[in-house]
Design an enzyme around this catalytic site. Structure first.
Site, PDB file in Angstrom:
ATOM      1  N   THR A  39       3.936 -31.579 -44.647  1.00  0.00           N
ATOM      2  CA  THR A  39       3.660 -30.827 -45.875  1.00  0.00           C
ATOM      3  C   THR A  39       3.640 -29.327 -45.598  1.00  0.00           C
ATOM      4  O   THR A  39       4.158 -28.527 -46.381  1.00  0.00           O
ATOM      5  CB  THR A  39       2.313 -31.256 -46.478  1.00  0.00           C
ATOM      6  OG1 THR A  39       2.351 -32.662 -46.752  1.00  0.00           O
ATOM      7  CG2 THR A  39       2.035 -30.509 -47.773  1.00  0.00           C
ATOM      8  N   GLU A  53      -7.426 -31.966 -46.853  1.00  0.00           N
ATOM      9  CA  GLU A  53      -6.055 -31.572 -47.173  1.00  0.00           C
ATOM     10  C   GLU A  53      -5.724 -30.188 -46.612  1.00  0.00           C
ATOM     11  O   GLU A  53      -4.597 -29.932 -46.191  1.00  0.00           O
ATOM     12  CB  GLU A  53      -5.851 -31.581 -48.696  1.00  0.00           C
ATOM     13  CG  GLU A  53      -5.840 -32.959 -49.328  1.00  0.00           C
ATOM     14  CD  GLU A  53      -4.568 -33.721 -49.002  1.00  0.00           C
ATOM     15  OE1 GLU A  53      -4.394 -34.107 -47.820  1.00  0.00           O
ATOM     16  OE2 GLU A  53      -3.760 -33.930 -49.919  1.00  0.00           O
TER      17      GLU A  53
END
Length: 307
Positions: free
Chosen positions: A181, A128
């Site tokens: 993101t 991530e």
């Protein structure tokens, strides 16, 4: 066992009032992966289907997460990874998390589970970090644990599983635009007012209490975001109308899935969730924007082995 095939669920992060700490796993949407042992002590990605993603280990979230695990293991060999992407990157339903969580879960199974679920989350978080520049766990935790999860603390990491009412269904609409993101995080403010914080903490506590007690009215009242949604919703076409129509169709609540552009709603019962999906779709039909919709129960086990 030298090879395993797995399903990696899509996830909804934040769930309105739980920015970076709350998430849930979806049952009907996700990627598939095949992971096998190799004698060579390295991580190698041999196939990616469905999306154009980097094959280089250090540039792929699955490769980075797998490398983080391998570094901490006593295994002298390596692993080969095949990725079958069903979740579009930038969709807001945990595309990178599915790859990162899936691969570490699979390797752990092949190694006869030397690591705990919480340790798997720490490895997946490195994937991530590659995707968004932040090692957040609100997607990878529910992908690994299943159901709803709360990241009670990041330092030290503390993951809490939250009870999921059986009748709870999620509806997701994904307008065919991409919001990275990393870009979506850049628009956020570093500080919030105490007044907004108090409202947000109350809603987060109310949502968790509503989930444990299966109080659907309380769940609905708590699905409000006073911090992130007012900023990020500007980036999503038709957001306000979709939210309004979803509530009119019977949804308990509606908000941004992760960093967007997907929008989610939670409903009591599949019939209501399907009705909400139709109401969402009508908005984008009128705008002329292509989209995908998903109606799903909450995935209770997270990543799982499949045949």
């Amino acid at each position: 066992m030298n090879e395993i095939k797995i399903f990696c669920p899509a996830t909804i992060a934040n769930v309105s009032c739980g920015f970076d700490v709350l998430g849930l796993a979806l049952e009907s949407v996700g990627d598939e992966m095949v992971v096998r042992k190799t004698k060579s002590p390295e991580i190698r990605i041999s196939k990616i289907e469905g999306q154009q993603l980097p094959m280089e280990t250090n540039k792929n979230v699955a490769g980075v997460a797998a490398s983080a695990l391998l570094e901490k293991s006593n295994y002298e060999g390596g692993f080969e990874i095949e990725i079958y992407k069903r979740i579009k990157p930038g969709s807001g339903i945990g595309s990178s998390a599915a790859s990162a969580a899936g691969v570490v879960w699979a390797i752990n199974e092949l190694l006869k589970r030397p690591f705990s679920k919480q340790e798997l989350v720490t490895f997946a978080m490195q994937g991530e970090k590659l995707a968004s520049n932040v090692a957040h766990a609100d997607n990878v935790a529910p992908a690994i644990y299943g159901g709803f999860t709360l990241v009670r603390s990041y330092d030290p990491l503390d993951i809490v599983s939250i009870h999921t009412p059986r009748a709870l269904f999620a509806t997701v609409i994904h307008p065919q635009i991409e919001i990275k993101t990393s870009d979506s995080r850049k628009v956020l403010k570093a500080n919030i007012s105490l007044e907004k914080g108090i409202k947000q903490w109350g809603n987060l506590g109310g949502l968790i209490a509503g989930l444990f007690t299966e109080d659907y009215d309380l769940i609905g009242r708590s699905l409000e975001d006073h911090v992130i949604e007012p900023i990020r919703s500007i980036l999503i076409p038709g957001f306000d109308e979709i939210k309004s129509r979803s509530l009119e169709a019977g949804a308990l609540g509606c908000g941004i899935s992760g960093s967007g552009p997907s929008i989610f709603a939670l409903s009591k019962g599949e019939a209501t969730a399907q009705k909400v999906a139709s109401s969402m779709a009508a908005v984008y039909h009128a705008i002329g924007l292509n989209f995908e919709t998903h109606v799903s129960s909450i995935c209770p086990q997270g990543v799982k082995q499949i045949n």
